[in-house]
Every structure is written in C-alpha cells, then in structure tokens.
Write a protein that holds these residues in place. Structure first.
Motif, short mmCIF file in Angstrom:
data_model
loop_
_atom_site.label_atom_id
_atom_site.label_comp_id
_atom_site.label_asym_id
_atom_site.label_seq_id
_atom_site.Cartn_x
_atom_site.Cartn_y
_atom_site.Cartn_z
N GLN A 185 0.72 -1.10 -0.15
CA GLN A 185 0.10 -0.10 0.13
C GLN A 185 1.14 1.05 0.09
OE1 GLN A 185 -1.86 -3.34 0.94
NE2 GLN A 185 -0.69 -2.60 2.75
N ILE A 186 0.50 2.22 -0.60
CA ILE A 186 1.01 3.55 -0.67
C ILE A 186 0.20 4.71 -0.34
CG2 ILE A 186 2.38 5.36 -2.26
CD1 ILE A 186 3.34 3.03 -4.01
N TYR A 187 0.37 5.29 0.74
CA TYR A 187 -0.62 6.10 1.41
C TYR A 187 -0.05 7.58 1.59
CZ TYR A 187 -3.57 2.10 2.60
OH TYR A 187 -4.41 0.85 2.60
N PRO A 188 -0.29 8.53 0.93
CA PRO A 188 0.14 9.97 1.31
C PRO A 188 -0.57 10.08 2.59
CG PRO A 188 -1.00 10.04 -0.90
CD PRO A 188 -1.36 8.63 -0.40
N ASN A 226 -5.38 3.36 10.48
CA ASN A 226 -5.63 1.95 10.53
C ASN A 226 -4.33 1.09 10.32
OD1 ASN A 226 -8.41 2.32 11.41
ND2 ASN A 226 -9.05 2.03 9.29
N ALA A 227 -3.59 1.65 9.46
CA ALA A 227 -2.42 0.75 8.95
C ALA A 227 -1.51 1.05 10.35
CB ALA A 227 -1.86 1.43 7.90
N ILE A 228 -1.31 2.05 11.01
CA ILE A 228 -0.42 2.39 12.23
C ILE A 228 -0.81 1.55 13.32
CG2 ILE A 228 0.33 3.98 13.90
CD1 ILE A 228 0.26 5.94 11.60
N LEU A 229 -2.40 1.30 13.29
CA LEU A 229 -2.79 0.62 14.56
C LEU A 229 -2.86 -0.69 14.49
CD1 LEU A 229 -5.80 2.82 15.36
CD2 LEU A 229 -3.78 2.99 16.64
N ILE A 268 6.63 -0.63 12.72
CA ILE A 268 6.45 0.57 12.25
C ILE A 268 7.85 1.11 12.24
CG2 ILE A 268 5.76 3.05 12.42
CD1 ILE A 268 3.32 2.07 14.02
N VAL A 269 8.29 1.60 10.89
CA VAL A 269 9.72 2.05 10.79
C VAL A 269 9.73 3.47 10.29
CG1 VAL A 269 11.73 1.69 9.26
CG2 VAL A 269 10.42 -0.20 9.84
N LEU A 270 10.59 4.31 11.01
CA LEU A 270 10.77 5.78 10.86
C LEU A 270 11.77 6.10 10.20
CD1 LEU A 270 9.40 7.22 14.36
CD2 LEU A 270 7.98 6.51 12.24
#
Length: 330
Positions: free
Chosen positions: A123-126, A181-184, A189-191
């Motif tokens: 998935q690519i999400y702005p 939702n993707a984060i939760l 999670i990579v920053l």
C-alpha cells in the motif's frame, strides 16, 4: 495459516525508497506512509499550480514497490530536460500522478488506482489528502513556513508543526483513516531514514498520526541517519534525533534504533554535490539506551555517487530480525 507481518514505513525523501526496496525481498505486507509537505522542485511547482500534494516522493516509492517491467519504470521516472521549457525538470511520473488526482478529484484515490495499474505490491498512502504547510520555530525565536525556506535558512530548529493550506477550509491537518488503521494494525513501524525535520517529523506531528503512534501495539524502529544536515541537525547525535521524535510525539515511542557503525572516509564525500550534509552522525549506543530505545548496530554504509547512503538490503535484514524476535516473544 501463516500471516505476513505488517510493516509500515513512514517518511519521505530519498531514504524511504531505499528501505522499501530492501524490504520488498521479504514476505511482508508493506505500507508506505509518505510526507506531503515538500514544496521544492518539480513537486513544488505542481503543488503550487494544481493545488495537489507534492507527487515526487509518492512517485519514487511507487517505482520501487511496483512489479511492472523495468522499461515501464524507466519511462515513469523519466525527467524532461532543462531546455524543454514548460516541461523542464518535471518527471513524467509526477505528471501522471497529478493527472490521476485531477481525474478522480481525490489524490488519495488517484494514488490507489495508479498503484493498481503499476502493479504495486503493498500500500502507498500519502499521509494527508491535501498538501500541508511545514512551519518551524528556530532556537532564536524566529519562525519560517515552507520546507524549502526552512531548509535554506540553515538555522537551528527548535520544533516544527504542519497546517493545511489557507484555502483548504480545514482548521487542522488530518491523516486519512487508512493511514491510522495501518499504524494501529501494524506489527512493526519504521521511521526514516531521511531529513529529520522535513521528511520524518512532518508525518508524526499530524494530530491523529501522533495519537495512533501512542496507541499502536507495534514496535517502532527509527533508522538513524548516517550524516547530519546543515541547518537541521548540525552536531546531532543519534540520541538527539530520537529525543526530537519523542518530544514532537509527546512521549517515548521509539523502541529501537538501527545505527550505523561504518565509517565514512574523510575525503570521499563530494561536498559540492551533497551540499545539504555536514558530517557523520556521532554514535553513542548508551545515550540511545538512556532515551528508552534499544540500539541495533551494524555496518549499514553504502558508498556511491560520492555520497554516503544506507545499504537497503542490510537495513531490511535488521528490520525483519526485529519482526521475527517480536513473533517469538508473542
């Protein structure tokens, strides 16, 4: 039935595609969340004239996550020559993303449709459905707006925040529900890596993203930069980067930090070509531990094009190791 680990990579700039390309080799469910505060170059021009999110970072991520032929990628990434007048400097992919935004009257939906056409795996999400304005207050008390101006000021930043554009009608920046939702629902999670104040933090200071990072059960890993940046992170250690992220989010969210041990040769960097970097980031694993994060060290250095970059394959291997260790503990 074996489920793929869900990995969300949040950032922007040139570092994010390098990491995604490395992770693409693994059996993982990848989501890229991309900053929309860029206002320079081809992206900035299209943003200004068409009132859309800057497409450049989306284009570069799409290029590495796509499964179409290399010939199509090359056309997608083609940049018009400087003598091409009104098209000078524009990447064809930027124009295609702009066209999709106009056709669908919704940049987020346009990116999803184009991702399908480009056979993107993941998935690519702005991070927002509208361009955001980056603001910075410097340690001398002055304030500037706009990523390009903030970077060009070469002053020490105290903190940053983002707002919607004046004509948006929105009082506060907000990420779409898909991003939250993707984060939760993520396992990891990579920053980063990338410019701390202009590529990484603009995503994290959006209020509902900030709250989602506090609530997510996922482990959050920061990929420390190899080089400091003029006017942004001069004299920053890896722990200083971590501290800035935690302070902007409002609590200690970083669980681990992937840190480079490889040394950049003194005379290797072409300082004229890579004029935004200063020197190698000082490494202190114990200082990182004091910030509440586990240091994960390795030689991550890739020297190319007279510059210092992360080796995406090596970093991806370390990220997958973190994911596997979490599985074992659970």
């Amino acid at each position: 039935m074996k489920t793929k680990p869900k990995i969300v990579v949040i950032g922007g700039g040139s570092g994010q595609p390098i990491i995604l390309k490395g992770l693409k080799q693994y059996d993982a469910d990848l989501t890229a969340v991309i900053t929309v505060a860029d206002d320079g170059g081809s992206s900035g021009t299209l943003r200004h004239y068409l009132d859309i999110i800057p497409p450049g970072d989306v284009r570069n991520v799409m290029a590495v996550m796509s499964n179409v032929s290399q010939d199509i990628i090359d056309v997608f990434q083609y940049r018009f020559k400087k003598e091409d007048e009104m098209l000078a400097g524009h990447a064809l992919g930027n124009l295609i993303i702009a066209a999709m935004a106009e056709k669908e009257n919704d940049i987020f939906r346009g990116v999803q449709i184009l991702s399908h056409l480009m056979n993107v795996e993941g998935q690519i999400y702005p991070v927002a459905n509208e361009p955001l304005v980056l603001h910075a207050e410097f340690t001398d008390g002055t304030v500037l707006s706009g990523e390009a101006e903030i970077t060009a000021a070469h002053k020490v930043i105290d903190h940053i925040w983002v707002t919607p554009q004046e004509n948006s009608g929105h009082a506060e920046a907000q990420a779409p529900s898909e991003v939250i939702n993707a984060i939760l629902n993520a396992d990891e999670i990579v920053l980063g890596p990338g410019s701390l104040y202009t590529s990484v933090l603009p995503n994290l200071v959006i209020p509902n993203v900030r709250e989602a990072l506090k609530l997510t059960p996922a482990k959050i890993t920061y990929i420390a930069n190899i080089m400091t940046q003029k006017g942004e992170t001069d004299n920053y250690t890896e722990a200083d980067h971590v501290r800035a992220i935690n302070e902007h989010v409002g609590c200690r969210v970083i669980d681990s930090v992937i840190m480079n041990t490889g040394e950049v040769p003194e005379n290797y960097i072409d300082w004229q070509r890579w004029n935004e970097v200063s020197h190698q980031v000082a490494s202190d694993p114990e200082e990182v531990r004091r910030e509440g994060a586990v240091p994960i060290v390795g030689d991550l250095l890739q020297l190319r094009d007279d510059g210092a970059f992360h080796d995406g394959d090596t970093v991806a291997k370390l990220i997958m190791k973190i994911v596997d260790e979490k599985k074992i503990k659970n």
